[in-house]
Design a protein around this motif. Structure first.
Motif, PDB file in Angstrom:
ATOM      1  N   MET A 137      35.793  42.955  39.794  1.00  0.00           N
ATOM      2  CA  MET A 137      35.762  42.226  38.526  1.00  0.00           C
ATOM      3  C   MET A 137      35.725  43.155  37.309  1.00  0.00           C
ATOM      4  O   MET A 137      36.121  42.763  36.217  1.00  0.00           O
ATOM      5  CB  MET A 137      34.575  41.252  38.492  1.00  0.00           C
ATOM      6  CG  MET A 137      34.729  40.065  39.442  1.00  0.00           C
ATOM      7  SD  MET A 137      36.243  39.095  39.188  1.00  0.00           S
ATOM      8  CE  MET A 137      35.945  38.397  37.572  1.00  0.00           C
ATOM      9  N   GLN A 189      43.343  37.684  45.973  1.00  0.00           N
ATOM     10  CA  GLN A 189      42.150  37.028  45.445  1.00  0.00           C
ATOM     11  C   GLN A 189      40.888  37.787  45.868  1.00  0.00           C
ATOM     12  O   GLN A 189      39.986  38.000  45.056  1.00  0.00           O
ATOM     13  CB  GLN A 189      42.057  35.581  45.925  1.00  0.00           C
ATOM     14  CG  GLN A 189      40.808  34.877  45.411  1.00  0.00           C
ATOM     15  CD  GLN A 189      40.688  33.428  45.884  1.00  0.00           C
ATOM     16  OE1 GLN A 189      41.509  32.941  46.654  1.00  0.00           O
ATOM     17  NE2 GLN A 189      39.667  32.752  45.410  1.00  0.00           N
ATOM     18  N   GLU A 229      39.804  34.554  35.115  1.00  0.00           N
ATOM     19  CA  GLU A 229      39.519  33.668  36.240  1.00  0.00           C
ATOM     20  C   GLU A 229      40.687  33.664  37.211  1.00  0.00           C
ATOM     21  O   GLU A 229      41.853  33.533  36.813  1.00  0.00           O
ATOM     22  CB  GLU A 229      39.264  32.247  35.742  1.00  0.00           C
ATOM     23  CG  GLU A 229      38.028  32.141  34.872  1.00  0.00           C
ATOM     24  CD  GLU A 229      37.805  30.723  34.385  1.00  0.00           C
ATOM     25  OE1 GLU A 229      38.350  29.775  34.977  1.00  0.00           O
ATOM     26  OE2 GLU A 229      37.079  30.578  33.380  1.00  0.00           O
ATOM     27  N   TRP A 230      40.367  33.765  38.501  1.00  0.00           N
ATOM     28  CA  TRP A 230      41.398  33.802  39.528  1.00  0.00           C
ATOM     29  C   TRP A 230      42.262  32.546  39.524  1.00  0.00           C
ATOM     30  O   TRP A 230      43.475  32.621  39.711  1.00  0.00           O
ATOM     31  CB  TRP A 230      40.796  34.019  40.919  1.00  0.00           C
ATOM     32  CG  TRP A 230      41.849  33.868  41.973  1.00  0.00           C
ATOM     33  CD1 TRP A 230      42.011  32.834  42.845  1.00  0.00           C
ATOM     34  CD2 TRP A 230      42.945  34.761  42.203  1.00  0.00           C
ATOM     35  NE1 TRP A 230      43.136  33.020  43.616  1.00  0.00           N
ATOM     36  CE2 TRP A 230      43.728  34.205  43.237  1.00  0.00           C
ATOM     37  CE3 TRP A 230      43.349  35.965  41.645  1.00  0.00           C
ATOM     38  CZ2 TRP A 230      44.885  34.823  43.720  1.00  0.00           C
ATOM     39  CZ3 TRP A 230      44.503  36.580  42.126  1.00  0.00           C
ATOM     40  CH2 TRP A 230      45.245  36.000  43.162  1.00  0.00           C
ATOM     41  N   GLU A 255      38.258  39.428  43.243  1.00  0.00           N
ATOM     42  CA  GLU A 255      36.835  39.094  43.203  1.00  0.00           C
ATOM     43  C   GLU A 255      35.935  40.308  43.475  1.00  0.00           C
ATOM     44  O   GLU A 255      34.829  40.395  42.952  1.00  0.00           O
ATOM     45  CB  GLU A 255      36.539  37.965  44.186  1.00  0.00           C
ATOM     46  CG  GLU A 255      37.175  36.653  43.732  1.00  0.00           C
ATOM     47  CD  GLU A 255      37.126  35.546  44.767  1.00  0.00           C
ATOM     48  OE1 GLU A 255      36.731  35.797  45.929  1.00  0.00           O
ATOM     49  OE2 GLU A 255      37.511  34.409  44.404  1.00  0.00           O
ATOM     50  N   LYS A 256      36.432  41.247  44.254  1.00  0.00           N
ATOM     51  CA  LYS A 256      35.664  42.449  44.581  1.00  0.00           C
ATOM     52  C   LYS A 256      35.631  43.453  43.425  1.00  0.00           C
ATOM     53  O   LYS A 256      34.712  44.255  43.313  1.00  0.00           O
ATOM     54  CB  LYS A 256      36.274  43.130  45.816  1.00  0.00           C
ATOM     55  CG  LYS A 256      35.543  44.352  46.274  1.00  0.00           C
ATOM     56  CD  LYS A 256      36.211  44.940  47.495  1.00  0.00           C
ATOM     57  CE  LYS A 256      35.504  46.229  47.913  1.00  0.00           C
ATOM     58  NZ  LYS A 256      36.209  46.877  49.028  1.00  0.00           N
TER      59      LYS A 256
END
Length: 193
Positions: free
Chosen positions: A33, A26, A40-41, A30-31
């Motif tokens: 994108m 995760q 969406e995660w 998020e790092k």
């Protein structure tokens, strides 16, 4: 980080391993994108948690240094695609020849393993040349190392195998004898779930 034994008997993770893995993946998601805009995660996590074998394979990718990340979404099948996204070829898979036939053909100085068997054991596929080039559109990978990619049967039948790397801001595809192995060559895998 604890290492897992990659065996065919145990293809599930303990709860704490799963939790640690999901946090790691995760954070990477998020790092980075730019690799998966619009995804969406939460949806990725639900799909992963629903498949213990895919989670195990993802864990094997992570434990061998692949730094797996989501790079695509097949909307028709609602399946996500993950590639090894480590800057250089995964460290835990280096110094291996291409396949079992190549490994068995070496008379001396045999490597410990081969790319095809390792990928099968991990439950992943080796990137094709086309997938490797797609990956390179997402960043700069293998600027000091190289990665075996799936070799067409006609090349393999003649004793060869192909690998790719990035040098001079260009992605190159090369050939070697399938039995060759180098400290800076590994393979990159992919997973669909």
């Amino acid at each position: 980080m604890r290492r897992i034994r990659m065996t065919n008997e145990n293809k599930t993770l303990l709860a704490e391993q799963q939790e640690e893995l999901l946090k790691t993946v995760q954070a990477r998601f998020e790092k980075n994108m730019n690799r998966h805009e619009g995804m969406e995660w939460a949806h990725v996590q639900v799909k992963l948690e629903a498949n213990a074998r895919k989670l195990w394979s993802l864990h094997a990718m992570e434990q061998t240094g692949g730094e797996p990340d989501v790079v695509g979404h097949d909307t028709e099948k609602d399946e996500y695609i993950i590639y090894d996204c480590s800057a250089e070829s995964p460290k835990g898979r280096r110094s291996i020849c291409y396949d079992r036939e190549a490994l068995e053909s070496r008379k001396e100085h045999k490597p410990k393993n081969n790319a095809i068997d390792m990928a099968n054991e991990m439950g992943i596929m080796i990137l094709t040349e086309e997938q490797y080039r797609e990956l390179q559109n997402l960043g700069r990978f293998d600027t000091k190392t190289s990665s075996w990619v799936q070799t067409p049967e006609h090349i393999r039948r003649l004793g060869g195998a192909i690998f790719c790397d990035r040098r001079y801001d260009t992605v190159f595809m090369y050939h070697n004898g399938a039995e060759s192995y180098y400290a800076a060559r590994s393979f990159r895998g992919w997973l669909r779930f």
